[in-house]
Design a protein around this motif. Structure first.
Motif, PDB file in Angstrom:
ATOM      1  N   CYS A  31       0.808  -1.228   0.000  1.00 27.31           N
ATOM      2  CA  CYS A  31       0.000   0.000   0.000  1.00 27.31           C
ATOM      3  C   CYS A  31       0.840   1.276   0.000  1.00 27.31           C
ATOM      4  O   CYS A  31       0.323   2.348  -0.309  1.00 27.31           O
ATOM      5  CB  CYS A  31      -0.930   0.031   1.208  1.00 27.31           C
ATOM      6  SG  CYS A  31      -2.102  -1.333   1.274  1.00 27.31           S
ATOM      7  N   THR A  85       1.797  10.427  -3.365  1.00 30.56           N
ATOM      8  CA  THR A  85       0.849   9.948  -2.370  1.00 30.56           C
ATOM      9  C   THR A  85       1.512   9.024  -1.355  1.00 30.56           C
ATOM     10  O   THR A  85       2.432   8.276  -1.682  1.00 30.56           O
ATOM     11  CB  THR A  85      -0.335   9.224  -3.040  1.00 30.56           C
ATOM     12  OG1 THR A  85      -1.273   8.837  -2.045  1.00 30.56           O
ATOM     13  CG2 THR A  85       0.132   7.978  -3.797  1.00 30.56           C
ATOM     14  N   THR A 103      -0.055   6.610   0.235  1.00 27.56           N
ATOM     15  CA  THR A 103      -0.643   5.278   0.152  1.00 27.56           C
ATOM     16  C   THR A 103      -1.467   5.135  -1.118  1.00 27.56           C
ATOM     17  O   THR A 103      -1.934   6.139  -1.674  1.00 27.56           O
ATOM     18  CB  THR A 103      -1.538   5.000   1.384  1.00 27.56           C
ATOM     19  OG1 THR A 103      -2.208   3.752   1.214  1.00 27.56           O
ATOM     20  CG2 THR A 103      -2.561   6.097   1.576  1.00 27.56           C
ATOM     21  N   THR A 104      -1.630   3.913  -1.560  1.00 29.36           N
ATOM     22  CA  THR A 104      -2.456   3.663  -2.748  1.00 29.36           C
ATOM     23  C   THR A 104      -3.927   3.512  -2.385  1.00 29.36           C
ATOM     24  O   THR A 104      -4.784   3.503  -3.266  1.00 29.36           O
ATOM     25  CB  THR A 104      -1.975   2.382  -3.463  1.00 29.36           C
ATOM     26  OG1 THR A 104      -2.021   1.292  -2.526  1.00 29.36           O
ATOM     27  CG2 THR A 104      -0.559   2.550  -3.983  1.00 29.36           C
ATOM     28  N   ILE A 111      -5.460   8.444  -1.948  1.00 35.15           N
ATOM     29  CA  ILE A 111      -4.512   9.244  -2.709  1.00 35.15           C
ATOM     30  C   ILE A 111      -4.377  10.643  -2.105  1.00 35.15           C
ATOM     31  O   ILE A 111      -5.367  11.303  -1.803  1.00 35.15           O
ATOM     32  CB  ILE A 111      -4.941   9.363  -4.188  1.00 35.15           C
ATOM     33  CG1 ILE A 111      -5.149   7.975  -4.783  1.00 35.15           C
ATOM     34  CG2 ILE A 111      -3.916  10.141  -4.984  1.00 35.15           C
ATOM     35  CD1 ILE A 111      -3.930   7.080  -4.727  1.00 35.15           C
TER      36      ILE A 111
END
Length: 368
Positions: A27, A204, A206-207, A210
């Protein structure tokens, strides 16, 4: 849906058991990539040749008592763990900092998958993964991470105080303080360890959710991304009747470099009619020792010399060289991560990283 969540938790457990850092990559790919090149990732003697050179000569080495592991390898329980001594959990599971005379100590969360972090606007939130539904019960999204809980309420994560478990100070067995970071600067919300060493950059965090920016996890410092430190250094020039002077302003909230092995050096060149003449350089350093002589850190009981540029200090270096119109003065401020005089004692004569002179700031001044 319950089966899916159970599967996610099971996969998560397997991933963390295999490799904590690689589990986070799922992530947080950008952050993990930055972390891979950081000194935190390579903090133990297993990867850091300079740290190993000191450890090999330490009296506790023969006894196998690697007491440095408290900070340099907090996750390592055996020699195999030294391959990944420092992970994301090493910071994100800190609950508090205990203050002690010898060195401060990190207190870690014991509950599994309970992580701590900081985010503006969420200072009073603790996120637990759950589904968000509409008024009619239709699924519209999720909140939090399916892999862990995240608590934004730890106030120490919003200043540099969270770093003080390892970076506050260190005393040896003689109760002599080898190095120390200004705690007042660390506790400031405006400028502290986090704002300088982990500045916000594009990308970002984390995936899953965003964002436009994230905190830099390469941990900028003298040995890594030193260009970020250069933002807090200013060089100035002033001509006078006796020659000229170069001013060095340290705008960081601590000594320009805090480790006693480091040496800062100002190099000045006079460029006249296409010819370059090197003028006398000036070194800034902290020398520790015993019985009036420089010594290894575990023997030292006194500061023999300390000319390191202090926090928010402007240091002026005077030169008596007479200047002519159209002369150019080249000023370079740089550093060695190991004092050149200590290379032989540490067996680092062939180590390019230890011998390298890194330019922190360079400016040219033209005489009118």
């Amino acid at each position: 849906m319950k089966k899916i969540l159970l599967l996610i938790m099971l996969v998560s457990s397997v991933l963390f058991a295999k490799s904590e850092t690689q589990a986070c990559k799922k992530c947080h790919p950008t952050i993990v990539e930055e972390f891979q090149s950081s000194l935190h990732k390579h903090a133990s003697f297993n990867d850091d040749k300079i740290h190993k050179a000191l450890w090999d000569r330490h009296p506790l080495h023969a006894k196998g008592k690697y007491e440095c592991a408290k900070c340099h390898a907090p996750n390592a329980k055996n020699e195999e763990d030294m391959k990944e001594p420092f992970t994301c959990l090493s910071c994100h599971t800190i609950t508090n900092i205990e203050h002690h005379p010898i060195s401060d100590k990190n207190i870690y969360e014991t509950k599994p998958k309970q992580f701590y972090s900081a985010e503006a606007g969420r200072e009073n939130e603790k996120l637990v993964y759950k589904e968000k539904t509409s008024f009619f019960g239709l699924q519209t999204g999720t909140v939090g991470s399916p892999y862990h809980k995240i608590d934004y309420r730890n106030k120490q994560f919003y200043t540099g105080e969270i770093c003080m478990g390892c970076h506050s100070h260190k005393q040896n067995s003689h109760q002599f303080t080898l190095c120390q970071t200004d705690k007042e600067g660390a506790s400031s919300k405006k400028q502290n360890c986090i704002t300088c060493h982990m500045p916000k950059i594009k990308g970002t965090a984390t995936t899953i959710r965003i964002s436009e920016t994230h905190a830099f996890h390469g941990f900028a410092g003298a040995r890594n991304n030193s260009e970020m430190l250069s933002k807090y250094v200013e060089l100035s020039f002033e001509q006078n009747e006796n020659g000229f002077s170069i001013g060095i302003k340290n705008r960081s909230p601590h000594d320009l470099l805090t480790h006693p092995l480091r040496v800062v050096e100002l190099r000045v060149n006079l460029i006249r009619n296409g010819k370059t003449t090197a003028l006398k350089s000036q070194k800034f350093l902290k020398v520790i020792g015993h019985d009036g002589k420089p010594s290894m850190p575990w023997i030292a009981d006194k500061i023999l010399m300390n000319t390191m540029i202090k926090a928010d200090e402007k240091r002026t270096v005077a030169y008596t060289t007479h200047l002519q119109s159209k002369d150019t003065i080249e000023a370079e401020l740089g550093f060695y991560i190991v004092n050149p005089k200590a290379l032989g004692k540490l067996g680092l004569e062939k180590n390019e990283d230890a011998k390298k002179f890194t330019i922190l700031k360079q400016k040219y001044f033209t005489v009118k």
